[in-house]
Design a protein around this motif. Structure first.
Motif, PDB file in Angstrom:
ATOM      1  N   LEU A  84     -95.678 -46.979 -97.442  1.00  0.00           N
ATOM      2  CA  LEU A  84     -96.935 -46.487 -96.600  1.00  0.00           C
ATOM      3  C   LEU A  84     -97.308 -44.310 -96.985  1.00  0.00           C
ATOM      4  O   LEU A  84     -97.633 -43.867 -97.038  1.00  0.00           O
ATOM      5  N   GLN A  85     -95.940 -44.142 -96.079  1.00  0.00           N
ATOM      6  CA  GLN A  85     -95.670 -42.142 -95.999  1.00  0.00           C
ATOM      7  C   GLN A  85     -95.683 -41.950 -96.961  1.00  0.00           C
ATOM      8  O   GLN A  85     -95.988 -40.987 -97.307  1.00  0.00           O
ATOM      9  N   LEU A  86     -94.812 -42.340 -98.325  1.00  0.00           N
ATOM     10  CA  LEU A  86     -94.797 -41.496 -99.499  1.00  0.00           C
ATOM     11  C   LEU A  86     -95.678 -41.534 -99.627  1.00  0.00           C
ATOM     12  O   LEU A  86     -96.074 -40.610-100.832  1.00  0.00           O
ATOM     13  N   ALA A  87     -96.663 -42.525-100.732  1.00  0.00           N
ATOM     14  CA  ALA A  87     -97.882 -42.952-101.118  1.00  0.00           C
ATOM     15  C   ALA A  87     -98.877 -41.467-100.910  1.00  0.00           C
ATOM     16  O   ALA A  87     -99.695 -41.863-101.598  1.00  0.00           O
ATOM     17  N   THR A  88     -98.594 -41.964 -99.120  1.00  0.00           N
ATOM     18  CA  THR A  88    -100.349 -41.510 -99.032  1.00  0.00           C
ATOM     19  C   THR A  88    -100.056 -40.116 -98.692  1.00  0.00           C
ATOM     20  O   THR A  88    -101.066 -39.022 -98.269  1.00  0.00           O
ATOM     21  N   VAL A 154    -110.298 -50.364 -96.811  1.00  0.00           N
ATOM     22  CA  VAL A 154    -109.412 -48.922 -97.156  1.00  0.00           C
ATOM     23  C   VAL A 154    -109.263 -48.366 -98.431  1.00  0.00           C
ATOM     24  O   VAL A 154    -109.644 -46.733 -98.544  1.00  0.00           O
ATOM     25  N   PHE A 155    -108.928 -49.057 -99.323  1.00  0.00           N
ATOM     26  CA  PHE A 155    -109.161 -48.046-100.565  1.00  0.00           C
ATOM     27  C   PHE A 155    -110.507 -47.730-101.197  1.00  0.00           C
ATOM     28  O   PHE A 155    -110.526 -46.701-101.941  1.00  0.00           O
ATOM     29  N   SER A 156    -111.520 -48.134-100.605  1.00  0.00           N
ATOM     30  CA  SER A 156    -112.762 -48.419-101.245  1.00  0.00           C
ATOM     31  C   SER A 156    -113.615 -47.149-100.633  1.00  0.00           C
ATOM     32  O   SER A 156    -114.141 -46.576-101.188  1.00  0.00           O
ATOM     33  N   MET A 157    -113.152 -47.658 -99.235  1.00  0.00           N
ATOM     34  CA  MET A 157    -113.534 -46.323 -98.609  1.00  0.00           C
ATOM     35  C   MET A 157    -112.957 -44.180 -98.521  1.00  0.00           C
ATOM     36  O   MET A 157    -113.836 -43.648 -98.438  1.00  0.00           O
ATOM     37  N   SER A 158    -111.898 -44.825 -99.541  1.00  0.00           N
ATOM     38  CA  SER A 158    -110.866 -43.660 -99.491  1.00  0.00           C
ATOM     39  C   SER A 158    -111.302 -42.826-100.855  1.00  0.00           C
ATOM     40  O   SER A 158    -110.358 -42.126-101.072  1.00  0.00           O
ATOM     41  N   GLY A 159    -112.235 -43.499-101.269  1.00  0.00           N
ATOM     42  CA  GLY A 159    -112.601 -42.850-102.736  1.00  0.00           C
ATOM     43  C   GLY A 159    -111.621 -43.297-103.910  1.00  0.00           C
ATOM     44  O   GLY A 159    -110.998 -42.609-104.880  1.00  0.00           O
ATOM     45  N   GLY A 160    -111.342 -44.770-103.919  1.00  0.00           N
ATOM     46  CA  GLY A 160    -110.723 -45.373-104.670  1.00  0.00           C
ATOM     47  C   GLY A 160    -109.166 -44.775-105.021  1.00  0.00           C
ATOM     48  O   GLY A 160    -108.760 -44.668-105.972  1.00  0.00           O
ATOM     49  N   GLY A 161    -108.435 -44.154-103.302  1.00  0.00           N
ATOM     50  CA  GLY A 161    -107.341 -43.664-103.544  1.00  0.00           C
ATOM     51  C   GLY A 161    -107.359 -42.214-104.016  1.00  0.00           C
ATOM     52  O   GLY A 161    -105.910 -41.670-104.214  1.00  0.00           O
ATOM     53  N   TYR A 162    -108.344 -41.338-104.099  1.00  0.00           N
ATOM     54  CA  TYR A 162    -108.065 -39.755-104.525  1.00  0.00           C
ATOM     55  C   TYR A 162    -107.845 -39.473-103.071  1.00  0.00           C
ATOM     56  O   TYR A 162    -107.103 -38.108-103.374  1.00  0.00           O
ATOM     57  N   VAL A 251    -101.556 -43.163-110.444  1.00  0.00           N
ATOM     58  CA  VAL A 251    -102.067 -42.717-108.953  1.00  0.00           C
ATOM     59  C   VAL A 251    -102.029 -43.658-108.571  1.00  0.00           C
ATOM     60  O   VAL A 251    -102.104 -44.028-107.497  1.00  0.00           O
ATOM     61  N   PRO A 252    -103.864 -43.901-109.173  1.00  0.00           N
ATOM     62  CA  PRO A 252    -104.734 -44.359-107.563  1.00  0.00           C
ATOM     63  C   PRO A 252    -104.170 -46.192-108.147  1.00  0.00           C
ATOM     64  O   PRO A 252    -104.072 -46.797-107.272  1.00  0.00           O
ATOM     65  N   PHE A 253    -103.339 -46.129-109.554  1.00  0.00           N
ATOM     66  CA  PHE A 253    -102.836 -47.812-109.412  1.00  0.00           C
ATOM     67  C   PHE A 253    -101.261 -48.075-108.410  1.00  0.00           C
ATOM     68  O   PHE A 253    -101.080 -49.169-107.694  1.00  0.00           O
ATOM     69  N   LEU A 254    -100.595 -46.439-108.559  1.00  0.00           N
ATOM     70  CA  LEU A 254     -99.427 -46.861-107.200  1.00  0.00           C
ATOM     71  C   LEU A 254     -99.280 -47.036-106.667  1.00  0.00           C
ATOM     72  O   LEU A 254     -99.141 -47.575-105.773  1.00  0.00           O
ATOM     73  N   ARG A 255    -101.186 -46.102-106.174  1.00  0.00           N
ATOM     74  CA  ARG A 255    -100.518 -46.505-104.660  1.00  0.00           C
ATOM     75  C   ARG A 255    -101.380 -47.868-104.038  1.00  0.00           C
ATOM     76  O   ARG A 255    -101.111 -48.018-102.825  1.00  0.00           O
ATOM     77  N   MET A 256    -102.496 -48.743-104.555  1.00  0.00           N
ATOM     78  CA  MET A 256    -102.931 -49.185-105.044  1.00  0.00           C
ATOM     79  C   MET A 256    -102.331 -50.355-104.439  1.00  0.00           C
ATOM     80  O   MET A 256    -102.123 -51.575-103.807  1.00  0.00           O
ATOM     81  N   CYS A 262     -97.205 -53.552 -99.114  1.00  0.00           N
ATOM     82  CA  CYS A 262     -96.834 -53.199 -97.851  1.00  0.00           C
ATOM     83  C   CYS A 262     -98.150 -54.645 -96.730  1.00  0.00           C
ATOM     84  O   CYS A 262     -97.615 -55.302 -95.791  1.00  0.00           O
ATOM     85  N   SER A 263     -99.457 -54.743 -97.414  1.00  0.00           N
ATOM     86  CA  SER A 263     -99.636 -55.834 -97.544  1.00  0.00           C
ATOM     87  C   SER A 263     -99.221 -57.460 -97.425  1.00  0.00           C
ATOM     88  O   SER A 263     -99.483 -58.339 -96.134  1.00  0.00           O
ATOM     89  N   LEU A 264     -98.258 -57.448 -98.187  1.00  0.00           N
ATOM     90  CA  LEU A 264     -98.103 -58.574 -99.063  1.00  0.00           C
ATOM     91  C   LEU A 264     -96.863 -58.689 -97.004  1.00  0.00           C
ATOM     92  O   LEU A 264     -96.701 -59.864 -96.417  1.00  0.00           O
ATOM     93  N   MET A 265     -95.755 -57.674 -97.368  1.00  0.00           N
ATOM     94  CA  MET A 265     -94.639 -58.061 -96.371  1.00  0.00           C
ATOM     95  C   MET A 265     -95.454 -58.087 -94.558  1.00  0.00           C
ATOM     96  O   MET A 265     -94.965 -58.824 -94.698  1.00  0.00           O
ATOM     97  N   THR A 266     -96.519 -57.055 -94.399  1.00  0.00           N
ATOM     98  CA  THR A 266     -96.786 -56.794 -93.070  1.00  0.00           C
ATOM     99  C   THR A 266     -97.699 -58.792 -92.476  1.00  0.00           C
ATOM    100  O   THR A 266     -97.196 -58.990 -91.663  1.00  0.00           O
ATOM    101  N   ALA A 267     -97.741 -58.757 -94.034  1.00  0.00           N
ATOM    102  CA  ALA A 267     -98.723 -60.047 -93.591  1.00  0.00           C
ATOM    103  C   ALA A 267     -97.703 -61.630 -93.514  1.00  0.00           C
ATOM    104  O   ALA A 267     -98.201 -62.320 -92.208  1.00  0.00           O
ATOM    105  N   VAL A 268     -96.613 -61.463 -94.102  1.00  0.00           N
ATOM    106  CA  VAL A 268     -95.713 -62.457 -93.646  1.00  0.00           C
ATOM    107  C   VAL A 268     -95.207 -62.905 -92.015  1.00  0.00           C
ATOM    108  O   VAL A 268     -94.744 -64.034 -91.662  1.00  0.00           O
ATOM    109  N   LEU A 269     -94.900 -61.303 -91.799  1.00  0.00           N
ATOM    110  CA  LEU A 269     -94.481 -60.545 -90.537  1.00  0.00           C
ATOM    111  C   LEU A 269     -95.344 -60.993 -89.644  1.00  0.00           C
ATOM    112  O   LEU A 269     -95.112 -62.048 -88.564  1.00  0.00           O
TER     113      LEU A 269
END
Length: 351
Positions: A84-88, A154-162, A251-256, A262-269
């Motif tokens: 997340l730190q790298l992507a954002t 989060v993605f929708s409120m941040s302008g589609g990742g831009y 970029v938007p597709f990669l960030r999404m 990350c949501s998948l890993m976090t959800a399982v944990l």
């Protein structure tokens, strides 16, 4: 990693070697701590199959699965934070602050409270989140849906990742929203179930078992493999979105995609261990302090796992005859670390 290793100074290489040796010894050392203290010799004999029956059961059935689950959880949360730190391009990014953990917790709470009849045994205390197939499959699905919903918000409120400067603010807002909704569900649930769910949300590895390790291990290993494959693209994002675009990266597709991974890993944990915050914030910073200028996913995963194992040791040994929730300790440490990062960024800006 080979080029990065050759570029490090001798002192850094020695520090890394010492850390790797300590990480390899961590399972052996951590297994000895608990209500019944065990020496290294007893632990080693139990692992080799030559210990006493009671000692072997303590080591193999209770403590070793717990240590492995703690390591997997720490590695997964640290990898999520680093990605997340790298992507954002935001050093404060973390699954907890992005609302991913809160969304996953809300999804799991919905499953527990709305399916109260199916989970009555699981919520009655000792059987909470045991190896039952229902909890192993239904809870992760509910947590995944909740975390995916938080990512979409989060993605929708941040302008589609831009507009990456708005991602963290949107994540904080979504985090508070899901926390409030989860509290509302607990308010209307049965008192006994609410107490059990509340303890679960604080984070604990007390219900670790061999049967319950496969799902978090699979999720973290799969996420790790995907992040390794996308590492070059993630590093390209550090140069800015325009630079990444010139390299052919969407970029938007990669960030999404990174947010969903990350949501998948976090959800399982979260479904397995409950809510554990700030690990994804602290560990990537600590790794960068240990090895300046290097973005090593391997080292991040290793450091996160070792950190979580010793936090769990602290949680079950700090108080006599009591066990503190792991999430309480990580939140206390993480909040202080968060303030440290803010102060350091302020000093850099002023300089």
């Amino acid at each position: 990693m080979g080029v990065e290793w050759r570029e490090q100074s001798l002192a850094t290489k020695c520090s890394l070697l010492i850390f790797v040796i300590f990480a390899l010894l961590t399972p052996l050392l951590a297994t000895g701590f608990g209500a019944v203290h065990l020496s290294i010799e007893q632990v080693w004999q139990s692992l080799l199959g030559g210990g006493q029956d009671l000692t072997s059961r303590i080591v193999l059935e209770l403590r070793l699965p717990r240590i492995l689950l703690a390591f997997i959880a720490g590695a997964g949360l640290a990898l999520s934070g680093a990605a997340l730190q790298l992507a954002t391009r935001n050093p404060l990014a973390d699954p907890y602050l992005f609302g991913i953990s809160s969304g996953a917790s809300f999804g799991a709470i919905c499953v527990m409270t709305l399916l109260g009849g199916s989970f009555s045994g699981l919520l009655s205390g000792s059987e909470l989140l045991s190896g039952a197939w229902l909890s192993q499959l239904t809870l992760p699905v509910g947590a995944l849906l909740g975390s995916a919903l938080s990512v979409l918000l989060v993605f929708s409120m941040s302008g589609g990742g831009y507009q990456i400067e708005r991602i963290l603010l949107s994540g904080v807002a979504v985090s508070f929203m899901f926390a409030a909704l989860g509290s509302l569900l607990l308010y209307f649930s049965e008192p006994q179930a609410a107490a059990a769910v509340l303890f679960w949300t604080l984070g604990s590895f007390a219900r670790a078992s061999w049967a319950g390790l496969w799902l978090p291990a699979l999720a973290v290993a799969g996420g790790f493999a995907v992040l390794l494959a996308l590492k070059r693209s993630l590093l390209a994002l550090l140069g800015g979105d325009e630079t990444a675009h010139t390299l052919g990266i969407k970029v938007p597709f990669l960030r999404m995609g990174i947010l969903l991974l990350c949501s998948l890993m976090t959800a399982v944990l979260v479904a397995t261990c409950g809510g554990i915050g700030f690990v994804g914030l602290m560990i990537p910073h600590i790794v960068r302090l240990l090895v300046p200028g290097v973005q090593s996913l391997w080292l991040t995963a290793l450091a996160g796992g070792v950190f979580m194992v010793w936090v769990d040791v602290l949680a079950r040994t700090l108080l006599d005859n009591q066990e503190l929730p792991v999430g309480v300790i990580t939140s206390a440490l993480g909040s202080l670390f968060f303030l440290y990062v803010l102060r350091r960024r302020r000093q850099v800006i002023h300089e």
